[in-house]
Design a protein around this motif. Structure first.
Motif, PDB file in Angstrom:
ATOM      1  N   MET A 116     -17.473  67.114   0.445  1.00 20.80           N
ATOM      2  CA  MET A 116     -18.164  66.221  -0.457  1.00 20.80           C
ATOM      3  C   MET A 116     -19.265  65.456   0.265  1.00 20.80           C
ATOM      4  O   MET A 116     -20.336  65.253  -0.282  1.00 20.80           O
ATOM      5  N   ALA A 117     -19.020  64.996   1.481  1.00 22.40           N
ATOM      6  CA  ALA A 117     -20.033  64.258   2.240  1.00 22.40           C
ATOM      7  C   ALA A 117     -21.274  65.116   2.446  1.00 22.40           C
ATOM      8  O   ALA A 117     -22.401  64.609   2.364  1.00 22.40           O
ATOM      9  N   ASP A 118     -21.079  66.414   2.697  1.00 19.90           N
ATOM     10  CA  ASP A 118     -22.232  67.308   2.888  1.00 19.90           C
ATOM     11  C   ASP A 118     -23.093  67.376   1.639  1.00 19.90           C
ATOM     12  O   ASP A 118     -24.319  67.378   1.727  1.00 19.90           O
ATOM     13  N   ILE A 119     -22.471  67.407   0.478  1.00 21.96           N
ATOM     14  CA  ILE A 119     -23.225  67.471  -0.783  1.00 21.96           C
ATOM     15  C   ILE A 119     -24.028  66.196  -0.988  1.00 21.96           C
ATOM     16  O   ILE A 119     -25.213  66.238  -1.320  1.00 21.96           O
ATOM     17  N   VAL A 120     -23.398  65.040  -0.771  1.00 16.88           N
ATOM     18  CA  VAL A 120     -24.090  63.759  -0.939  1.00 16.88           C
ATOM     19  C   VAL A 120     -25.276  63.668   0.018  1.00 16.88           C
ATOM     20  O   VAL A 120     -26.386  63.311  -0.367  1.00 16.88           O
ATOM     21  N   LEU A 121     -25.059  64.003   1.284  1.00 15.08           N
ATOM     22  CA  LEU A 121     -26.139  63.936   2.269  1.00 15.08           C
ATOM     23  C   LEU A 121     -27.248  64.928   1.953  1.00 15.08           C
ATOM     24  O   LEU A 121     -28.429  64.636   2.167  1.00 15.08           O
ATOM     25  N   ASP A 122     -26.901  66.085   1.421  1.00 14.81           N
ATOM     26  CA  ASP A 122     -27.905  67.084   1.043  1.00 14.81           C
ATOM     27  C   ASP A 122     -28.759  66.562  -0.117  1.00 14.81           C
ATOM     28  O   ASP A 122     -29.985  66.712  -0.120  1.00 14.81           O
ATOM     29  N   VAL A 123     -28.133  65.920  -1.096  1.00 11.62           N
ATOM     30  CA  VAL A 123     -28.864  65.382  -2.245  1.00 11.62           C
ATOM     31  C   VAL A 123     -29.765  64.220  -1.816  1.00 11.62           C
ATOM     32  O   VAL A 123     -30.902  64.108  -2.271  1.00 11.62           O
ATOM     33  N   LEU A 124     -29.293  63.382  -0.932  1.00 16.39           N
ATOM     34  CA  LEU A 124     -30.076  62.234  -0.481  1.00 16.39           C
ATOM     35  C   LEU A 124     -31.256  62.639   0.404  1.00 16.39           C
ATOM     36  O   LEU A 124     -32.263  61.939   0.453  1.00 16.39           O
TER      37      LEU A 124
END
Length: 90
Positions: free
Chosen positions: A1-9
């Motif tokens: 999940m952290a990877d997805i958030v960081l990718d979106v940001l």
């Protein structure tokens, strides 16, 4: 999940909280909305910078006629009967 958030940001330089028990799923902590806060990533702290709840302003005192049960006018009609004038200055 952290990877997805960081990718979106992307490269935005904004603080992000993760693994914090707030929100809709329990157990959770209340998190006030619209209150200034400070996030310190190095210390791992989130501090509220102002009260989350404000005390309501004091209410004006009830006028004398209301306290004494007087002021309903003739036969309780609410008219200009005896005692129906309100005290000014509250």
């Amino acid at each position: 999940m952290a990877d997805i958030v960081l990718d979106v940001l992307g490269d935005r330089d904004i603080p992000v909280l993760g693994n914090v028990e707030v929100g809709h799923a329990g157990p959770n902590l209340p998190m006030p909305v619209g209150v200034r806060a400070a996030l310190d990533a190095e210390k791992g702290t989130l501090s509220l910078l102002e009260p989350a709840v404000r005390r309501p302003p004091p209410r004006p005192p009830a006028d004398r006629d209301s306290r004494e049960g007087v002021g309903a006018g003739a036969a309780g009609s609410g008219g200009m009967g005896r005692g129906s004038q309100k005290r000014a200055g509250w």
